[in-house]
Design a protein around this motif. Structure first.
Motif, PDB file in Angstrom:
ATOM      1  N   HIS B  23      51.730  94.690  21.785  1.00 60.60           N
ATOM      2  CA  HIS B  23      52.411  94.335  23.318  1.00 60.60           C
ATOM      3  C   HIS B  23      52.666  95.578  23.906  1.00 60.60           C
ATOM      4  O   HIS B  23      53.107  96.572  23.373  1.00 60.60           O
ATOM      5  N   ASN B  24      52.340  95.882  25.261  1.00 52.92           N
ATOM      6  CA  ASN B  24      52.799  96.717  25.962  1.00 52.92           C
ATOM      7  C   ASN B  24      53.990  97.457  25.849  1.00 52.92           C
ATOM      8  O   ASN B  24      54.441  98.625  25.975  1.00 52.92           O
ATOM      9  N   SER B  25      54.963  96.481  25.872  1.00 49.68           N
ATOM     10  CA  SER B  25      56.508  96.975  25.753  1.00 49.68           C
ATOM     11  C   SER B  25      56.624  97.885  24.286  1.00 49.68           C
ATOM     12  O   SER B  25      57.861  98.380  24.627  1.00 49.68           O
ATOM     13  N   LEU B  28      56.893 101.794  24.714  1.00 43.92           N
ATOM     14  CA  LEU B  28      58.100 102.613  24.949  1.00 43.92           C
ATOM     15  C   LEU B  28      59.119 102.639  23.928  1.00 43.92           C
ATOM     16  O   LEU B  28      59.829 103.481  23.750  1.00 43.92           O
TER      17      LEU B  28
ATOM     18  N   SER C  14      55.302  87.877  25.370  1.00 44.10           N
ATOM     19  CA  SER C  14      55.750  88.802  24.456  1.00 44.10           C
ATOM     20  C   SER C  14      56.319  88.176  23.191  1.00 44.10           C
ATOM     21  O   SER C  14      56.720  88.939  22.311  1.00 44.10           O
TER      22      SER C  14
ATOM     23  N   ASN D  24      65.285  99.857  28.331  1.00 48.96           N
ATOM     24  CA  ASN D  24      63.982 100.274  29.096  1.00 48.96           C
ATOM     25  C   ASN D  24      62.750  99.330  28.759  1.00 48.96           C
ATOM     26  O   ASN D  24      62.028  98.950  29.836  1.00 48.96           O
ATOM     27  N   SER D  25      62.283  99.011  27.437  1.00 49.16           N
ATOM     28  CA  SER D  25      61.313  98.196  27.163  1.00 49.16           C
ATOM     29  C   SER D  25      61.269  97.133  27.679  1.00 49.16           C
ATOM     30  O   SER D  25      60.162  96.228  28.030  1.00 49.16           O
ATOM     31  N   LEU D  28      59.513  96.112  31.010  1.00 46.95           N
ATOM     32  CA  LEU D  28      57.943  95.260  31.120  1.00 46.95           C
ATOM     33  C   LEU D  28      57.821  93.897  30.931  1.00 46.95           C
ATOM     34  O   LEU D  28      56.732  93.457  31.368  1.00 46.95           O
ATOM     35  N   ILE D  29      58.577  93.398  30.013  1.00 52.47           N
ATOM     36  CA  ILE D  29      58.622  92.186  29.496  1.00 52.47           C
ATOM     37  C   ILE D  29      59.142  91.253  30.952  1.00 52.47           C
ATOM     38  O   ILE D  29      58.478  90.149  31.245  1.00 52.47           O
ATOM     39  N   TYR D  30      60.134  91.660  31.453  1.00 56.23           N
ATOM     40  CA  TYR D  30      60.375  90.970  33.158  1.00 56.23           C
ATOM     41  C   TYR D  30      59.453  91.139  33.877  1.00 56.23           C
ATOM     42  O   TYR D  30      58.897  90.034  34.604  1.00 56.23           O
ATOM     43  N   GLU D  32      56.227  91.166  33.114  1.00 58.64           N
ATOM     44  CA  GLU D  32      55.209  90.267  32.894  1.00 58.64           C
ATOM     45  C   GLU D  32      55.594  88.606  33.118  1.00 58.64           C
ATOM     46  O   GLU D  32      54.652  87.969  33.466  1.00 58.64           O
ATOM     47  N   GLU D  33      56.821  88.336  32.751  1.00 57.37           N
ATOM     48  CA  GLU D  33      57.269  87.275  33.069  1.00 57.37           C
ATOM     49  C   GLU D  33      57.062  86.725  34.673  1.00 57.37           C
ATOM     50  O   GLU D  33      56.753  85.682  35.131  1.00 57.37           O
ATOM     51  N   ARG D  35      54.799  88.089  36.909  1.00 56.23           N
ATOM     52  CA  ARG D  35      53.640  87.942  37.329  1.00 56.23           C
ATOM     53  C   ARG D  35      53.004  86.585  36.795  1.00 56.23           C
ATOM     54  O   ARG D  35      52.143  85.933  37.534  1.00 56.23           O
TER      55      ARG D  35
END
Lengths: 137, 137, 137, 137
Positions: B23-25, B28, C14, D24-25, D28-30, D32-33, D35
């Protein structure tokens, strides 16, 4: 005396919470890494298990926390088994801090299922023999 | 030719998403591990940086994805720097798959702040000299 | 009949693993969200608990998995307590899938410590009264 | 004036790092949620997209951090699009803190691929029309 597989990993900054200790959810990830490392070290792999048509979902987890783990500690996860039955198995774990204090004890119980039908399936000999030497006497 | 620090890690099952790729996260998190490993390998540490009164919050991140990473791959993160200025620095990263294909390129830009006042602070010589050899010419 | 606090959340992409189900480590995060939501709903908060000088580290966790949870399910976490003693408390959890099937049962046992000295501390009346109505009879 | 989809979520304790800010990681999850919530709010879903034979892997991500986000903040993610081309699309995000300060700006660029062959595929009209009103003028 028992054989315990030792898996070492370093705690990551992202695993630390606001109390500056490893967040409890990460212990389950260390357990998972440790048991896959045990399997890999014995010439089997989760990938191969999947190709062989099996899956091992967890049915029960227990954790007892003894001492907190901090950032950037090189921890050691000792992994062994209480039993390997025909349709289930039970992994035992002990996590030690870099200073050798016990951080946590726990276990995971897994069922053995057919990957496609999700029906109960007998654990194959390849996995049984890979795990045999780690079963407590 | 540039010095690039190489950090190796194995992808975890918990890092894989429903498309069976990392997963992209988590990229990081690999970046963070790699840069802390670079600092540690040069006789400094995030813990010591904190004791010395500094913090290095990220102000900007960019990632370009080239090839997916799968479960249980032993990936290599190459880390180096574009610059170390008085008040900021820029890390560059390349992640390579186990088969040596490029998986991802990216960067992180960090400000240097006083840990207590959150005011901008000049990067100290200890960190500058630890990082110097990794700056691209 | 017991009061159970209901916390609803939607599973995130995720949180899904390569088997396309919620990874086990996330259940501990749902438990944590649910108990903080229970506390918040009763006019107390983790932030305030910390300001009041307390911390509640987990000493024991257990989970029993019944049915897998998939991506984008609106799950319901029922939270209540087995006991609130002077120095420890035990939260009970049941997670229900969007179709109302039971996904998981579990508990967490917490010690009450002084935030600064890490010594055992008596749970204060403010928290006791916030939790009282959720204790099983 | 632009339509921006607003997705609200509360930051979790497990998302906080040792600096007591959201790691920071998790941004990216926020993203994704947010969109997926936008797509869901327009009568389409990631699950349906998959059933329709598409996948939208990320090719590029950028984040600019403005202000830290703390534990238990009710954040708002504003999501809209810079473009929807035949074979790719670009989502734009702004995350606002509970006090309405801007926490972060960012974007993700996605390719449209056939789910089975991984070949480039034209974005279908169903998704185009679901996203249309969020494209900046």
């Amino acid at each position: 005396m028992n054989n315990k597989h030792i898996y070492k990993t370093r705690t990551r900054y992202s695993e630390i919470d606001g109390m500056k200790i490893v967040h409890n959810s990460n212990y389950l990830i260390y357990f998972e890494e440790a048991r896959t490392d045990l399997v890999r070290a014995n010439n089997y792999s989760y990938e191969q298990i999947e190709k062989d048509g099996f899956m091992f979902p967890i049915s029960e987890i227990k954790l007892n926390f003894k001492n907190p783990i901090y950032y950037d500690e090189l921890i050691s996860v000792f992994t062994y088994l209480e039993y390997v039955k025909n349709f289930s198995l039970k992994f035992l774990y002990e996590i030690y801090k870099e200073n050798n204090e016990l951080a946590c004890k726990g276990y995971t119980i897994h069922a053995c299922l057919d990957k496609n039908s999700y029906k109960i399936l007998e654990i194959n000999d390849k996995l049984k023999s890979a795990l045999k030497k780690y079963i407590i006497k």
